[in-house]
Design a protein around this motif. Structure first.
Motif, PDB file in Angstrom:
ATOM      1  N   SER A  21       2.979   8.787   1.021  1.00 23.85           N
ATOM      2  CA  SER A  21       3.562   9.117   0.133  1.00 23.85           C
ATOM      3  C   SER A  21       2.459   9.791  -1.155  1.00 23.85           C
ATOM      4  O   SER A  21       1.516   9.392  -1.225  1.00 23.85           O
ATOM      5  CB  SER A  21       4.349   8.060  -0.582  1.00 23.85           C
ATOM      6  N   MET A  79       8.018  13.061  -6.166  1.00 25.43           N
ATOM      7  CA  MET A  79       7.160  12.659  -4.981  1.00 25.43           C
ATOM      8  C   MET A  79       7.247  13.377  -3.818  1.00 25.43           C
ATOM      9  O   MET A  79       8.272  14.136  -3.513  1.00 25.43           O
ATOM     10  CB  MET A  79       7.658  11.138  -4.479  1.00 25.43           C
ATOM     11  N   TYR A  81       6.508  13.384   0.593  1.00 28.10           N
ATOM     12  CA  TYR A  81       6.377  12.301   1.843  1.00 28.10           C
ATOM     13  C   TYR A  81       5.974  13.253   2.941  1.00 28.10           C
ATOM     14  O   TYR A  81       6.083  14.341   3.150  1.00 28.10           O
ATOM     15  CB  TYR A  81       7.597  11.663   2.105  1.00 28.10           C
TER      16      TYR A  81
END
Length: 119
Positions: A21, A79, A81
């Motif tokens: 992440s 975010m 990933y």
């Protein structure tokens, strides 16, 4: 001030999975190219995956990780990933999150997270 902070690295056996992440502050992940790079011991840093563009984004991958790694983005959480499956010992490296925008050549890096694939 821009910050990129990676997490999720660790030790995993060959064939296993990890999800990395990267949380961003000071930039919006949807506005630039979000990349994952890696650097193995004694080797140069290499690009691994990219997501860019609106919506779900356009994705591209290093040939050696195609079909095993998946990059994704959560714009609401700001975010990015990297889902890594079928890991191999040669995937062992420090993995870095990167934001790049060609306007102003904005280029930011996280501190990295270590991934070790070993039995």
């Amino acid at each position: 001030q821009v910050q990129l902070v990676e997490s999720g690295g660790g030790l995993v056996q060959p064939g296993g999975s990890l999800r990395l992440s990267c949380v961003a502050s000071g930039v919006e992940v949807r506005t630039g190219a979000m990349n994952w790079y890696r650097q193995a011991p004694g080797k140069e840093r290499e690009w691994v995956a990219q997501i860019i563009g609106l919506g779900d984004g356009f994705k591209r991958y290093l040939d050696s990780v195609k079909g095993r790694f998946t990059i994704s983005r959560d714009n609401a959480k700001n975010m990015v990933y990297l889902q890594m499956n079928s890991l191999k010992p040669e995937d062992t490296a420090d993995y870095y999150c990167n934001y790049y925008h060609n306007v102003g050549s904005r280029n930011y890096w996280g501190q990295g997270t270590q991934v070790t694939v070993s039995s």
